[in-house]
Design an enzyme around this catalytic site. Structure first.
Site, PDB file in Angstrom:
ATOM      1  N   GLY A 136       1.711   2.277   8.111  1.00 19.69           N
ATOM      2  CA  GLY A 136       0.641   1.460   8.697  1.00 19.69           C
ATOM      3  C   GLY A 136      -0.667   1.563   7.951  1.00 19.69           C
ATOM      4  O   GLY A 136      -1.736   1.546   8.560  1.00 19.69           O
ATOM      5  N   GLN A 137      -0.625   1.639   6.621  1.00 17.50           N
ATOM      6  CA  GLN A 137      -1.841   1.817   5.853  1.00 17.50           C
ATOM      7  C   GLN A 137      -1.610   1.344   4.413  1.00 17.50           C
ATOM      8  O   GLN A 137      -0.471   1.318   3.926  1.00 17.50           O
ATOM      9  CB  GLN A 137      -2.256   3.297   5.839  1.00 17.50           C
ATOM     10  CG  GLN A 137      -3.532   3.628   5.088  1.00 17.50           C
ATOM     11  CD  GLN A 137      -4.755   3.000   5.715  1.00 17.50           C
ATOM     12  OE1 GLN A 137      -4.983   1.809   5.568  1.00 17.50           O
ATOM     13  NE2 GLN A 137      -5.541   3.808   6.411  1.00 17.50           N
ATOM     14  N   HIS A 153       0.905  -2.184   0.444  1.00 23.14           N
ATOM     15  CA  HIS A 153       0.646  -1.894   1.856  1.00 23.14           C
ATOM     16  C   HIS A 153       1.969  -1.493   2.492  1.00 23.14           C
ATOM     17  O   HIS A 153       2.919  -2.277   2.546  1.00 23.14           O
ATOM     18  CB  HIS A 153       0.054  -3.106   2.574  1.00 23.14           C
ATOM     19  CG  HIS A 153      -0.301  -2.822   4.004  1.00 23.14           C
ATOM     20  ND1 HIS A 153      -1.567  -2.414   4.391  1.00 23.14           N
ATOM     21  CD2 HIS A 153       0.444  -2.850   5.131  1.00 23.14           C
ATOM     22  CE1 HIS A 153      -1.587  -2.221   5.689  1.00 23.14           C
ATOM     23  NE2 HIS A 153      -0.385  -2.480   6.172  1.00 23.14           N
ATOM     24  N   CYS A 154       2.031  -0.257   2.949  1.00 26.19           N
ATOM     25  CA  CYS A 154       3.280   0.290   3.492  1.00 26.19           C
ATOM     26  C   CYS A 154       3.326   0.085   4.999  1.00 26.19           C
ATOM     27  O   CYS A 154       2.497   0.637   5.732  1.00 26.19           O
ATOM     28  CB  CYS A 154       3.389   1.782   3.162  1.00 26.19           C
ATOM     29  SG  CYS A 154       4.934   2.521   3.746  1.00 26.19           S
ATOM     30  N   PRO A 155       4.284  -0.690   5.511  1.00 21.45           N
ATOM     31  CA  PRO A 155       4.362  -0.886   6.969  1.00 21.45           C
ATOM     32  C   PRO A 155       4.864   0.345   7.714  1.00 21.45           C
ATOM     33  O   PRO A 155       4.637   0.470   8.920  1.00 21.45           O
ATOM     34  CB  PRO A 155       5.349  -2.057   7.101  1.00 21.45           C
ATOM     35  CG  PRO A 155       6.192  -1.985   5.870  1.00 21.45           C
ATOM     36  CD  PRO A 155       5.303  -1.461   4.789  1.00 21.45           C
TER      37      PRO A 155
END
Length: 415
Positions: free
Chosen positions: A170-171, A165-167
Site C-alpha cells: 500500500g505504498q 507502486h506496490c499494492p
C-alpha cells in the site's frame, strides 16, 4: 489556527498519529498482506512445530523450531511496516511554477489580435556523471522532476528514484524505502522456504515412525501438506520477485526504467558496476525526508503569474515601437525640408556650384528613397489595430510628402 503540513497535504496519502506515519491511499491492503503472512505461521506453530519438537527433540532444545519461525515472521512484519509507513522519497510540490523557466510568447489570431501566452518548456537537460539526461516538467507538482523521478498516479506525488507502486504494501517504492522493500521480499522468501522445509521434515518423520508410505504419512499430517502447497505457490511469487530485484540491483535499474526503456537500448548512466551498485543500495547513508509533515504551514503571499503582466509588457513594447516610428517620420520631414532648401539655392548659384549641389541632392534623394520604403514596409507588416491608427496615418502622409519632393526635384532637373 495554523494547520500542519499533513492536514493540507494535496497528495492521496493517509496519515496516522498526527502525521508521524504516512501510508498510500490503498493502505487497506496492508491487513490482508499481514493475514497472508501470519496465518500459515500460526498453523505451523500449532500443528507442525509442536509435534516436530516432540518427535525429534523431547527436551527444551526442540523449541528452537518454533522460536526460529516466530522470529523470522516478526522480522518480516517489521520490514513490511517500515516499507509501508515510511516516506518513499516524495518531492515537495511548488506553490507556483518556476519563474526562471517561464517563457513569454505572443500568438497572432486570424483577426490580427496579439494574444500573449506564458509557456514552460516541457523538458530540459541536466548532467548526470557527465552525460546529459532529459528531465520532464510535472504540471501537478509544478517542478522539473529530478533524474529517475516519476509521478505516481495512485499517490499523486512525484517520488525520487521511483521503482513502482506496490499494492501489497500500500505504498510507493522509492529512494527511501526500496532497501527495506527488498529485505521484506527476500525475508518473505526465506520464511516460505523455512515453512516448506519444516513441513516436509515433519511428513518424513511421520513416515519413518509409522513404517508407512508417503501417502499414509500425508494422511496423518494434513496440515503439513497444506502448508507445503501454500508455501510452494507463495515461493513462486516472492522468490521470483526477489530474483528480479536482484537483477535490477546488479544493473542499478528500477522497475519503472526496466519496463519503460527496455526497448530503447539506452545507455544506463547509473550503472557503476555490480559491487558499487550493491553498496549504493545496502551500505550508503539513507537519504533524509524532504518533507516535515508535522510542521506548521507558513503563510506565503501568492504570486500571480497571469496574462495581465504579459499584456503590460506588450503595451510597453507597443508604445516603444510607436515612438520609434514617429521619430522616423520626423527624420523624413527634416530630410524633405533640406531637399527643398537645396533646390531653392541651386536656382541662384553658378553652373559649377549647381552641378555640385545636384550631386549632393542626388545623394540625399538616394538616402531618402532607401528609408522611405523601409517605413512603408513596416507600415504594411505592423499589426497595430486601433491603437496604432494615428501612427499609420502619419506614415502615409510622410510617404506622400516624399513622393511630392521627388516630383519637384525631377521637375527642377528638367529645367
Amino acid at each position: 489556527m495554523a494547520r500542519r503540513v499533513f492536514e493540507a497535504w494535496k497528495g492521496s496519502n493517509k496519515f496516522l498519529f498526527g502525521g508521524r506515519l504516512i501510508f498510500g491511499p490503498d493502505v487497506w491492503s496492508l491487513p490482508f498482506t499481514i493475514l497472508l503472512i501470519v496465518t500459515p505461521v500460526c498453523f505451523f506453530s500449532v500443528f507442525v512445530a509442536t509435534h516436530l519438537r516432540q518427535e525429534l527433540l523431547p527436551n527444551n532444545a526442540g523449541h528452537a523450531f518454533l522460536v526460529a519461525g516466530v522470529l523470522l515472521t516478526v522480522f518480516v512484519l517489521i520490514l513490511l511496516f517500515i516499507t509501508s509507513a515510511r516516506d518513499p522519497g516524495i518531492v515537495p510540490r511548488n506553490m507556483h511554477p518556476p519563474e526562471e523557466e517561464l517563457c513569454y510568447d505572443t500568438t497572432i489570431s486570424s483577426d490580427g489580435r496579439q494574444t500573449p501566452t506564458v509557456q514552460i518548456p516541457r523538458t530540459k537537460e541536466v548532467m548526470v556523471y557527465g552525460v546529459p539526461v532529459r528531465v520532464k516538467y510535472c504540471d501537478t507538482c509544478m517542478l522539473y522532476r529530478p533524474p529517475r523521478c516519476s509521478h505516481c498516479s495512485i499517490c499523486n506525488n512525484c517520488v525520487e528514484r521511483f521503482d513502482h507502486h506496490c499494492p501489497w504494501v500500500g505504498q510507493c517504492i522509492g529512494v527511501r524505502n526500496y532497501r527495506y522493500f527488498f529485505m521484506f521480499v527476500s525475508s518473505a522468501t526465506l520464511l516460505c522456504i523455512y515453512l516448506f522445509s519444516m513441513s516436509a521434515l515433519y511428513v518424513k518423520v511421520m513416515m519413518d515412525n509409522h513404517q508407512g508410505t508417503v501417502w499414509r504419512a500425508m494422511r496423518e499430517s494434513p496440515w503439513a501438506v497444506l502448508l507445503m502447497i501454500y508455501c510452494f505457490i507463495s515461493l513462486w511469487f516472492v522468490g521470483g520477485l526477489t530474483g528480479f530485484h536482484l537483477y535490477l540491483i546488479t544493473t542499478n535499474q528500477t522497475t519503472y526504467e526496466n519496463f519503460r526503456y527496455r526497448s530503447d537500448n539506452r545507455i544506463n548512466v547509473y550503472n557503476r558496476g555490480c559491487s558499487n551498485n550493491f553498496f549504493e543500495i545496502f551500505c550508503s547513508k539513507g537519504k533524509p525526508s524532504r518533507n516535515d509533515f508535522r510542521a506548521f504551514i507558513k503563510e506565503e503571499s501568492p504570486r500571480n503569474i497571469t496574462l495581465a503582466t504579459t499584456w503590460e509588457r506588450a503595451e510597453e513594447a507597443d508604445v516603444g515601437n510607436r515612438e520609434e516610428r514617429r521619430q522616423k517620420v520626423e527624420d523624413e520631414l527634416d530630410i524633405d525640408e533640406d531637399i527643398m532648401n537645396l533646390q531653392q539655392r541651386s536656382n541662384v548659384e553658378d553652373g559649377s556650384d549647381s552641378g555640385h549641389q545636384k550631386i549632393d541632392i542626388d545623394i540625399m534623394r538616394v538616402e531618402s528613397s532607401e528609408r522611405a520604403p523601409t517605413i512603408r514596409s513596416e507600415a504594411r507588416h505592423g499589426n497595430w489595430g486601433a491603437r496604432s491608427s494615428n501612427a499609420q496615418e502619419d506614415i502615409v502622409d510622410v510617404s506622400s510628402s516624399v513622393r511630392e519632393s521627388r516630383s519637384y526635384a525631377a521637375a527642377e532637373e528638367g529645367r
